[in-house]
Write a protein that holds these residues in place. Structure first.
Motif, PDB file in Angstrom:
ATOM      1  N   ASN A 143     -45.046 -38.747 -36.931  1.00  0.00           N
ATOM      2  CA  ASN A 143     -44.017 -39.318 -36.067  1.00  0.00           C
ATOM      3  C   ASN A 143     -44.182 -38.780 -34.638  1.00  0.00           C
ATOM      4  N   TYR A 144     -45.252 -39.251 -33.975  1.00  0.00           N
ATOM      5  CA  TYR A 144     -45.548 -38.775 -32.628  1.00  0.00           C
ATOM      6  C   TYR A 144     -44.691 -39.493 -31.590  1.00  0.00           C
ATOM      7  N   GLU A 145     -44.450 -38.817 -30.497  1.00  0.00           N
ATOM      8  CA  GLU A 145     -43.708 -39.395 -29.374  1.00  0.00           C
ATOM      9  C   GLU A 145     -44.437 -40.631 -28.828  1.00  0.00           C
ATOM     10  N   ASP A 146     -45.765 -40.560 -28.766  1.00  0.00           N
ATOM     11  CA  ASP A 146     -46.585 -41.650 -28.202  1.00  0.00           C
ATOM     12  C   ASP A 146     -47.225 -42.520 -29.280  1.00  0.00           C
ATOM     13  N   LYS A 147     -46.625 -42.590 -30.424  1.00  0.00           N
ATOM     14  CA  LYS A 147     -47.208 -43.291 -31.566  1.00  0.00           C
ATOM     15  C   LYS A 147     -47.668 -44.708 -31.211  1.00  0.00           C
ATOM     16  N   GLU A 148     -46.801 -45.502 -30.607  1.00  0.00           N
ATOM     17  CA  GLU A 148     -47.134 -46.908 -30.319  1.00  0.00           C
ATOM     18  C   GLU A 148     -48.285 -47.016 -29.318  1.00  0.00           C
ATOM     19  N   LYS A 149     -48.245 -46.185 -28.297  1.00  0.00           N
ATOM     20  CA  LYS A 149     -49.280 -46.224 -27.262  1.00  0.00           C
ATOM     21  C   LYS A 149     -50.637 -45.828 -27.861  1.00  0.00           C
ATOM     22  N   LEU A 150     -50.646 -44.768 -28.666  1.00  0.00           N
ATOM     23  CA  LEU A 150     -51.892 -44.324 -29.298  1.00  0.00           C
ATOM     24  C   LEU A 150     -52.454 -45.405 -30.222  1.00  0.00           C
ATOM     25  N   LEU A 151     -51.583 -46.088 -30.946  1.00  0.00           N
ATOM     26  CA  LEU A 151     -52.036 -47.167 -31.831  1.00  0.00           C
ATOM     27  C   LEU A 151     -52.640 -48.322 -31.034  1.00  0.00           C
ATOM     28  N   VAL A 152     -52.052 -48.643 -29.874  1.00  0.00           N
ATOM     29  CA  VAL A 152     -52.615 -49.703 -29.023  1.00  0.00           C
ATOM     30  C   VAL A 152     -54.031 -49.311 -28.606  1.00  0.00           C
ATOM     31  N   PHE A 153     -54.205 -48.045 -28.146  1.00  0.00           N
ATOM     32  CA  PHE A 153     -55.531 -47.568 -27.725  1.00  0.00           C
ATOM     33  C   PHE A 153     -56.522 -47.670 -28.878  1.00  0.00           C
ATOM     34  N   LEU A 154     -56.144 -47.122 -30.026  1.00  0.00           N
ATOM     35  CA  LEU A 154     -57.067 -47.071 -31.167  1.00  0.00           C
ATOM     36  C   LEU A 154     -57.417 -48.462 -31.679  1.00  0.00           C
ATOM     37  N   ASN A 155     -56.450 -49.354 -31.714  1.00  0.00           N
ATOM     38  CA  ASN A 155     -56.736 -50.721 -32.166  1.00  0.00           C
ATOM     39  C   ASN A 155     -57.680 -51.436 -31.206  1.00  0.00           C
ATOM     40  N   SER A 156     -57.512 -51.200 -29.905  1.00  0.00           N
ATOM     41  CA  SER A 156     -58.434 -51.842 -28.953  1.00  0.00           C
ATOM     42  C   SER A 156     -59.840 -51.263 -29.116  1.00  0.00           C
ATOM     43  N   TRP A 157     -59.951 -49.962 -29.344  1.00  0.00           N
ATOM     44  CA  TRP A 157     -61.275 -49.346 -29.522  1.00  0.00           C
ATOM     45  C   TRP A 157     -61.934 -49.844 -30.804  1.00  0.00           C
ATOM     46  N   SER A 213     -51.327 -32.078 -35.380  1.00  0.00           N
ATOM     47  CA  SER A 213     -50.538 -32.052 -34.148  1.00  0.00           C
ATOM     48  C   SER A 213     -50.974 -33.206 -33.247  1.00  0.00           C
ATOM     49  N   GLU A 214     -50.021 -33.668 -32.479  1.00  0.00           N
ATOM     50  CA  GLU A 214     -50.317 -34.759 -31.546  1.00  0.00           C
ATOM     51  C   GLU A 214     -51.395 -34.326 -30.559  1.00  0.00           C
ATOM     52  N   GLU A 215     -51.379 -33.056 -30.140  1.00  0.00           N
ATOM     53  CA  GLU A 215     -52.390 -32.559 -29.208  1.00  0.00           C
ATOM     54  C   GLU A 215     -53.786 -32.683 -29.803  1.00  0.00           C
ATOM     55  N   ARG A 216     -53.913 -32.398 -31.079  1.00  0.00           N
ATOM     56  CA  ARG A 216     -55.223 -32.502 -31.731  1.00  0.00           C
ATOM     57  C   ARG A 216     -55.719 -33.943 -31.735  1.00  0.00           C
ATOM     58  N   VAL A 217     -54.813 -34.887 -31.912  1.00  0.00           N
ATOM     59  CA  VAL A 217     -55.180 -36.310 -31.849  1.00  0.00           C
ATOM     60  C   VAL A 217     -55.611 -36.651 -30.419  1.00  0.00           C
ATOM     61  N   TYR A 218     -54.857 -36.155 -29.415  1.00  0.00           N
ATOM     62  CA  TYR A 218     -55.239 -36.386 -28.011  1.00  0.00           C
ATOM     63  C   TYR A 218     -56.640 -35.840 -27.743  1.00  0.00           C
ATOM     64  N   ILE A 219     -56.911 -34.637 -28.225  1.00  0.00           N
ATOM     65  CA  ILE A 219     -58.226 -34.018 -27.988  1.00  0.00           C
ATOM     66  C   ILE A 219     -59.332 -34.885 -28.575  1.00  0.00           C
ATOM     67  N   ARG A 220     -59.119 -35.346 -29.790  1.00  0.00           N
ATOM     68  CA  ARG A 220     -60.119 -36.185 -30.466  1.00  0.00           C
ATOM     69  C   ARG A 220     -60.308 -37.510 -29.707  1.00  0.00           C
ATOM     70  N   MET A 221     -59.196 -38.141 -29.351  1.00  0.00           N
ATOM     71  CA  MET A 221     -59.282 -39.423 -28.651  1.00  0.00           C
ATOM     72  C   MET A 221     -59.897 -39.241 -27.261  1.00  0.00           C
ATOM     73  N   HIS A 222     -59.611 -38.116 -26.616  1.00  0.00           N
ATOM     74  CA  HIS A 222     -60.189 -37.838 -25.299  1.00  0.00           C
ATOM     75  C   HIS A 222     -61.709 -37.772 -25.396  1.00  0.00           C
ATOM     76  N   GLY A 223     -62.217 -37.060 -26.406  1.00  0.00           N
ATOM     77  CA  GLY A 223     -63.665 -36.994 -26.604  1.00  0.00           C
ATOM     78  C   GLY A 223     -64.266 -38.361 -26.859  1.00  0.00           C
ATOM     79  N   MET A 224     -63.513 -39.206 -27.556  1.00  0.00           N
ATOM     80  CA  MET A 224     -64.011 -40.549 -27.864  1.00  0.00           C
ATOM     81  C   MET A 224     -64.079 -41.409 -26.598  1.00  0.00           C
ATOM     82  N   ILE A 225     -62.998 -41.454 -25.827  1.00  0.00           N
ATOM     83  CA  ILE A 225     -62.973 -42.335 -24.645  1.00  0.00           C
ATOM     84  C   ILE A 225     -63.877 -41.794 -23.534  1.00  0.00           C
ATOM     85  N   ASN A 226     -64.197 -40.490 -23.581  1.00  0.00           N
ATOM     86  CA  ASN A 226     -65.143 -39.933 -22.597  1.00  0.00           C
ATOM     87  C   ASN A 226     -66.499 -40.639 -22.646  1.00  0.00           C
TER      88      ASN A 226
END
Length: 175
Positions: free
Chosen positions: A131-145, A86-99
């Motif tokens: 096929n997430y709603e925020d797919k492009e934005k999440l990819l930008v974040f992850l690629n920068s990290w 789920s997209e929420e699970r990806v958000y949770i994981r990424m949130h822990g990372m950027i914290n």
């Protein structure tokens, strides 16, 4: 003889009064002791009830905090099936990372997951597969990290934090 009878009567009256006074004193003293004992029992009962209510409230708070922490944390061993995430699970994981890269306005950062190239690559794979709603934005974040670029970390954190319904822990600066 009359004097002796009078003395005997007076002594008897005094003795009766002393005994009656003693009985009244003992009765009143016992009544006061019982009332004090009842007050102590009532106070103890009130303390026990308050302690029970406090424990229930503390247990509820602890459960709520544990749920929030569990939701926010994720774990290093968290394994994704790239086909079903789920997209929420990806958000949770990424949130822990950027914290790990931000300071929160209230000092609350729930969950910290080290940002590694391996984790970024796995999440990039997950995001690309789904096929997430925020797919492009999440990819930008992850690629920068992945490239160790956290210059937009505050904005990235707050975006993800808002998607998760953020209330506490809004990012204000980079560490």
């Amino acid at each position: 003889m009359k004097n002796l009878k009078l003395k005997t009567v007076l002594i008897s009256i005094l003795l009766i009064c002393a005994l009656a006074g003693g009985a009244v004193y003992i009765t009143i003293t016992n009544k006061i002791k019982k009332e004090n004992a009842l007050k102590i029992v009532e106070l103890k009962k009130q303390e026990d009830e308050k302690a029970a209510k406090d424990k229930i409230a503390a247990d509820a708070k602890e459960k709520e905090d544990a749920k929030a922490k569990e939701k926010a944390e994720g774990t290093k061993d968290d394994v994704f099936d790239t086909n079903i995430v789920s997209e929420e699970r990806v958000y949770i994981r990424m949130h822990g990372m950027i914290n790990t890269k931000i300071n929160a306005e209230d000092g609350n950062t729930w969950g910290m997951i080290e940002i590694t190239t391996e984790d970024c690559n796995k999440l990039i794979e997950v995001v690309n597969t789904n096929n997430y709603e925020d797919k492009e934005k999440l990819l930008v974040f992850l690629n920068s990290w992945e490239n160790k670029d956290f210059s937009n970390g505050v904005e990235q954190h707050n975006y993800i934090w808002e998607k998760l319904g953020g209330v506490e822990g809004k990012a204000v600066s980079l560490k």
